[in-house]
Design a protein around this motif. Structure first.
Motif, PDB file in Angstrom:
ATOM      1  N   GLN A  34       0.827  -1.205   0.000  1.00  0.00           N
ATOM      2  CA  GLN A  34       0.000   0.000   0.000  1.00  0.00           C
ATOM      3  C   GLN A  34       0.858   1.251   0.000  1.00  0.00           C
ATOM      4  OE1 GLN A  34      -2.920   0.068   3.068  1.00  0.00           O
ATOM      5  NE2 GLN A  34      -3.772  -1.932   2.556  1.00  0.00           N
ATOM      6  N   LEU A  35       1.909   1.247   0.807  1.00  0.00           N
ATOM      7  CA  LEU A  35       2.767   2.418   0.860  1.00  0.00           C
ATOM      8  C   LEU A  35       3.474   2.649  -0.467  1.00  0.00           C
ATOM      9  CD1 LEU A  35       4.361   2.016   4.398  1.00  0.00           C
ATOM     10  CD2 LEU A  35       2.564   3.587   3.702  1.00  0.00           C
ATOM     11  N   ALA A  36       3.919   1.564  -1.101  1.00  0.00           N
ATOM     12  CA  ALA A  36       4.578   1.692  -2.392  1.00  0.00           C
ATOM     13  C   ALA A  36       3.631   2.283  -3.426  1.00  0.00           C
ATOM     14  CB  ALA A  36       5.085   0.321  -2.858  1.00  0.00           C
ATOM     15  N   ALA A  37       2.384   1.826  -3.397  1.00  0.00           N
ATOM     16  CA  ALA A  37       1.405   2.340  -4.348  1.00  0.00           C
ATOM     17  C   ALA A  37       1.135   3.823  -4.124  1.00  0.00           C
ATOM     18  CB  ALA A  37       0.104   1.534  -4.224  1.00  0.00           C
ATOM     19  N   ARG A  38       1.023   4.191  -2.864  1.00  0.00           N
ATOM     20  CA  ARG A  38       0.800   5.608  -2.561  1.00  0.00           C
ATOM     21  C   ARG A  38       1.982   6.452  -3.015  1.00  0.00           C
ATOM     22  NH1 ARG A  38      -1.622   4.914   3.559  1.00  0.00           N
ATOM     23  NH2 ARG A  38      -3.591   3.940   2.957  1.00  0.00           N
ATOM     24  N   GLY A  39       3.195   5.909  -2.797  1.00  0.00           N
ATOM     25  CA  GLY A  39       4.380   6.637  -3.219  1.00  0.00           C
ATOM     26  C   GLY A  39       4.430   6.808  -4.721  1.00  0.00           C
ATOM     27  N   ALA A  40       4.061   5.749  -5.456  1.00  0.00           N
ATOM     28  CA  ALA A  40       4.044   5.845  -6.906  1.00  0.00           C
ATOM     29  C   ALA A  40       3.031   6.870  -7.380  1.00  0.00           C
ATOM     30  CB  ALA A  40       3.729   4.463  -7.513  1.00  0.00           C
ATOM     31  N   GLU A  41       1.858   6.886  -6.748  1.00  0.00           N
ATOM     32  CA  GLU A  41       0.832   7.857  -7.108  1.00  0.00           C
ATOM     33  C   GLU A  41       1.313   9.276  -6.836  1.00  0.00           C
ATOM     34  OE1 GLU A  41      -2.934   9.272  -8.424  1.00  0.00           O
ATOM     35  OE2 GLU A  41      -1.796   7.424  -8.706  1.00  0.00           O
ATOM     36  N   ALA A  42       1.965   9.478  -5.687  1.00  0.00           N
ATOM     37  CA  ALA A  42       2.481  10.806  -5.362  1.00  0.00           C
ATOM     38  C   ALA A  42       3.516  11.250  -6.380  1.00  0.00           C
ATOM     39  CB  ALA A  42       3.087  10.794  -3.958  1.00  0.00           C
ATOM     40  N   ALA A  43       4.372  10.317  -6.797  1.00  0.00           N
ATOM     41  CA  ALA A  43       5.388  10.663  -7.790  1.00  0.00           C
ATOM     42  C   ALA A  43       4.759  11.059  -9.115  1.00  0.00           C
ATOM     43  CB  ALA A  43       6.342   9.481  -7.991  1.00  0.00           C
ATOM     44  N   ARG A  44       3.687  10.332  -9.510  1.00  0.00           N
ATOM     45  CA  ARG A  44       3.022  10.647 -10.783  1.00  0.00           C
ATOM     46  C   ARG A  44       2.333  12.010 -10.726  1.00  0.00           C
ATOM     47  NH1 ARG A  44       2.305   4.983 -11.080  1.00  0.00           N
ATOM     48  NH2 ARG A  44       0.449   4.981  -9.785  1.00  0.00           N
ATOM     49  N   GLN A  45       1.836  12.388  -9.560  1.00  0.00           N
ATOM     50  CA  GLN A  45       1.124  13.651  -9.433  1.00  0.00           C
ATOM     51  C   GLN A  45       2.040  14.811  -9.063  1.00  0.00           C
ATOM     52  OE1 GLN A  45      -2.023  13.044  -6.609  1.00  0.00           O
ATOM     53  NE2 GLN A  45      -3.118  11.593  -7.912  1.00  0.00           N
ATOM     54  N   GLY A  46       3.334  14.538  -8.865  1.00  0.00           N
ATOM     55  CA  GLY A  46       4.263  15.589  -8.515  1.00  0.00           C
ATOM     56  C   GLY A  46       4.067  16.115  -7.105  1.00  0.00           C
ATOM     57  N   VAL A  47       3.531  15.285  -6.202  1.00  0.00           N
ATOM     58  CA  VAL A  47       3.261  15.713  -4.840  1.00  0.00           C
ATOM     59  C   VAL A  47       4.555  15.691  -4.028  1.00  0.00           C
ATOM     60  CG1 VAL A  47       2.047  15.172  -2.702  1.00  0.00           C
ATOM     61  CG2 VAL A  47       0.897  14.894  -4.906  1.00  0.00           C
ATOM     62  N   LYS A  48       4.812  16.781  -3.295  1.00  0.00           N
ATOM     63  CA  LYS A  48       5.939  16.840  -2.385  1.00  0.00           C
ATOM     64  C   LYS A  48       5.396  16.949  -0.977  1.00  0.00           C
ATOM     65  CE  LYS A  48      10.290  19.220  -1.484  1.00  0.00           C
ATOM     66  NZ  LYS A  48      11.180  20.325  -1.894  1.00  0.00           N
ATOM     67  N   HIS A  49       5.532  15.889  -0.197  1.00  0.00           N
ATOM     68  CA  HIS A  49       4.966  15.886   1.145  1.00  0.00           C
ATOM     69  C   HIS A  49       5.701  16.874   2.030  1.00  0.00           C
ATOM     70  CE1 HIS A  49       2.132  12.822   0.399  1.00  0.00           C
ATOM     71  NE2 HIS A  49       2.994  11.838   0.268  1.00  0.00           N
ATOM     72  N   LYS A  50       4.972  17.442   2.967  1.00  0.00           N
ATOM     73  CA  LYS A  50       5.533  18.405   3.893  1.00  0.00           C
ATOM     74  C   LYS A  50       5.879  17.746   5.219  1.00  0.00           C
ATOM     75  CE  LYS A  50       3.207  22.375   1.827  1.00  0.00           C
ATOM     76  NZ  LYS A  50       2.288  23.517   2.039  1.00  0.00           N
ATOM     77  N   SER A  51       6.649  18.473   6.000  1.00  0.00           N
ATOM     78  CA  SER A  51       6.997  18.044   7.344  1.00  0.00           C
ATOM     79  C   SER A  51       6.484  19.075   8.340  1.00  0.00           C
ATOM     80  CB  SER A  51       8.527  17.898   7.483  1.00  0.00           C
ATOM     81  OG  SER A  51       9.025  16.861   6.678  1.00  0.00           O
ATOM     82  N   CYS A  52       6.544  18.712   9.619  1.00  0.00           N
ATOM     83  CA  CYS A  52       6.067  19.599  10.668  1.00  0.00           C
ATOM     84  C   CYS A  52       7.008  19.538  11.862  1.00  0.00           C
ATOM     85  CB  CYS A  52       4.648  19.194  11.091  1.00  0.00           C
ATOM     86  SG  CYS A  52       3.943  20.245  12.388  1.00  0.00           S
ATOM     87  N   ILE A  53       7.367  20.703  12.388  1.00  0.00           N
ATOM     88  CA  ILE A  53       8.119  20.799  13.628  1.00  0.00           C
ATOM     89  C   ILE A  53       7.250  21.533  14.636  1.00  0.00           C
ATOM     90  CG2 ILE A  53      10.155  21.739  14.790  1.00  0.00           C
ATOM     91  CD1 ILE A  53      11.641  21.556  12.118  1.00  0.00           C
ATOM     92  N   LEU A  54       6.957  20.875  15.738  1.00  0.00           N
ATOM     93  CA  LEU A  54       6.178  21.471  16.816  1.00  0.00           C
ATOM     94  C   LEU A  54       7.111  21.834  17.957  1.00  0.00           C
ATOM     95  CD1 LEU A  54       3.742  22.188  18.576  1.00  0.00           C
ATOM     96  CD2 LEU A  54       3.357  19.733  18.941  1.00  0.00           C
TER      97      LEU A  54
END
Length: 418
Positions: A34-54
């Protein structure tokens, strides 16, 4: 568990990448597909995930000594944004104001430390009959990087018992605690002294023992955790935990002390892709000698926080990193002493937000919000929206009634988004 969406299939090129990493459908852990599939989808859509510092100010910082100065507190000084003033105790942070937004109309419900700590970490009041996940667990369950070797959720400065758990999301999203940032992950250093065969044998023995003691569901999460440890042992990204590898000049920029080291560690971790890092500065429960103690605490805060903001900006990380500064509530603006959730200030920065502004306003005494009240649910919705997470999503808890991600009728703070 989160409600599942349909997952895209992998291309031959994607499958080759995951096969090389040992993470195909033949992996011993089914969640990799599932994670691999999500990663592939993100790559195809050009999504750059963000991070958070609290940056968590444990005990409840006084707004009149930090980001909403008044005659009853510290003097106000100008900032890098004309017209915005903050307390004189934060001169370095004042010069990073263009990267920050002050939310001066927080209005929450809990006066007790423990209950307010829970409320501001989960978005809900304790005692609702549901085990709500902490914001770090929510963020990681939604945007965790499938190719990632490091822990997704790291806290530094809290005792494990103080950290709200992953709630109904399950033990997979329990945070990793880092006691002493200067020492790095001491358990990791010890484990690396063992030959690889002994490491694997040790993991197998511990896993079998854990399953006997804690049952199948917990054992499965435990097994996945140890698989993550194996990846971490092999990963060059684990060097992020070694502050000695930071150039001396940049390390000095953050100043000295544990909070400075924690802030520097946070930057090193998000630079490697960790989605959520919580850094704690304790001691803000200033019922007596509030001004003197707040002066000491802001001295510990100012240089590391300013350096963290500037460092993230210079490394082109700030637009993809949400910075949060807050405690569980504020302090009574008439004295700076008592717990005061009715009207207080939090700070957000980075993540592409519309910064260099003040949102909301209190009355002249600071005792009541008179413009744009921001409730706990609104604040949580804003955090999730800034990280690209749909906060309207619902979870199904153990097949029972749906559970909302944030309180119903919550809305993100629109002024922060273009």
């Amino acid at each position: 568990m989160p409600t599942q969406h349909s997952l895209p299939s992998l291309s031959r090129r994607d499958m080759f990448k995951w096969s090389a990493a040992g993470l195909t459908a033949t992996s011993t852990c089914g969640w990799f597909e599932q994670l691999a599939a999500r990663g592939a989808e993100a790559a195809r859509q050009g999504v750059k995930h963000k991070s958070c510092i609290l940056l968590w100010m444990d005990g409840g910082p006084g707004q009149i000594f930090t980001f909403d100065p008044r005659p009853t507190g510290f003097k106000a000084i100008s900032t890098s944004v004309p017209g915005i003033e903050i307390a004189e105790a934060l001169p370095r942070v004042s010069q990073q104001m263009q990267h920050l937004a002050l939310l001066r109309s927080m209005t929450t419900t809990e006066f007790d430390h423990g209950r307010a700590h829970y409320e501001m970490h989960t978005g809900f009041r304790a005692g609702a009959g549901i085990s709500f996940p902490s914001i770090g667990s929510i963020v990681c369950s939604e945007i965790a990087d499938p190719e990632f070797e490091l822990p997704n959720y790291i806290t530094s400065g809290f005792r494990p018992s103080r950290i709200p758990g992953p709630g109904h999301l399950g033990p997979l999203w329990i945070p990793t605690t880092l006691d002493n940032p200067a020492a790095g992950l001491e358990d990791l250093q010890a484990a690396r002294q063992l030959p690889i065969e002994k490491r694997v044998s040790l993991i197998q023995r511990l896993d079998a023992r854990f399953q006997q003691e804690h049952g199948v569901a917990s054992a499965e999460a435990h097994r996945r955790g140890y698989e993550g440890i194996v990846r971490l042992l092999k990963s060059p990204k684990a060097a992020a935990f070694d502050l000695d590898q930071e150039p001396a000049k940049n390390r000095a920029r953050y100043g000295s002390g544990e909070f400075a080291d924690r802030c520097l560690m946070a930057r090193r971790l998000v630079e490697q892709g960790v989605p959520f890092v919580e850094v704690v500065l304790p001691g803000w429960d200033t019922h007596s000698q509030s001004a003197e103690r707040s002066k000491e605490l802001t001295a510990q805060l100012d240089q590391p926080m300013a350096a963290l903001i500037a460092d993230l900006h210079e490394r082109d990380l700030l637009d993809d990193t949400l910075l949060i500064w807050m405690g569980e509530f504020g302090r009574d603006p008439r004295s700076g002493r008592g717990h005061f959730p009715t009207a207080w200030t939090s700070v957000l920065g980075g993540a592409g937000l519309q910064t260099g502004q003040v949102v909301g306003r209190c009355n002249p005494k600071g005792t009541e919000v008179v413009d744009r009240p921001i409730k706990t649910g609104d604040f949580m919705a804003t955090i999730l929206h800034a990280l690209g997470i749909d906060y309207h999503k619902q979870y199904s808890e153990s097949g029972e009634r749906p559970v909302t991600m944030v309180a119903e009728d919550s809305q993100h703070v629109e002024q922060l988004f273009g």
